[in-house]
Write an enzyme that holds these catalytic residues in place. Sequence first.
Site, PDB file in Angstrom:
ATOM      1  N   HIS A 101     -10.936   7.512   4.886  1.00 11.35           N
ATOM      2  CA  HIS A 101     -10.034   7.249   3.768  1.00 11.35           C
ATOM      3  C   HIS A 101      -9.185   8.472   3.498  1.00 11.35           C
ATOM      4  CE1 HIS A 101     -13.869   8.670   2.078  1.00 11.35           C
ATOM      5  NE2 HIS A 101     -13.213   9.129   1.027  1.00 11.35           N
ATOM      6  N   HIS A 103      -7.110  10.322   0.557  1.00 11.97           N
ATOM      7  CA  HIS A 103      -6.911  10.419  -0.879  1.00 11.97           C
ATOM      8  C   HIS A 103      -5.432  10.698  -1.138  1.00 11.97           C
ATOM      9  CE1 HIS A 103     -11.232  10.900  -1.960  1.00 11.97           C
ATOM     10  NE2 HIS A 103     -11.304  11.428  -0.749  1.00 11.97           N
TER      11      HIS A 103
END
Length: 139
Positions: A101, A103
């Site tokens: 992922h 951010h």
Amino acid sequence: MTDPHCIFCKIVSKEIEASIIYEDDTCLAFMDITPVTKGHALVVPKQHYANLSECDDEVLRGVISVVRKISPAVKNAMDAEGILLQTLEGSAAGQEVFHLHFHIIPRTTGDGLILFPKKAMQERDALNDLAESIKAELK
Ligand SMILES: [Zn+2]
């Protein structure tokens, strides 16, 4: 390719609720449930990859393209002055969910987030030695 124990895979499959910003065939973008600043968002590949190193190149191109698309929208919507993009790899780096992922963290002057405390400047010879050891790993 999904991991039945992965919280982000469950968000991708809509098994777990999330506040979704954007979705396409490759990626999902949604709000971080524990934001470090207001508007902190995440972009994930729909396929499960533990981290950047493991991610397929083509999937990664799709993910980074979505990161670039979402970032200015987050910045503008939050009336922020800048954006911090970050991906973590490994527990020691602070990775908590082992599904790649990115951010997207909106930043404003004085928001109190400290990432890089000021350190002493390194000597050139020491930096050159470090560069050489990293270059050796590239071969
Ligand atoms: Zn996953």
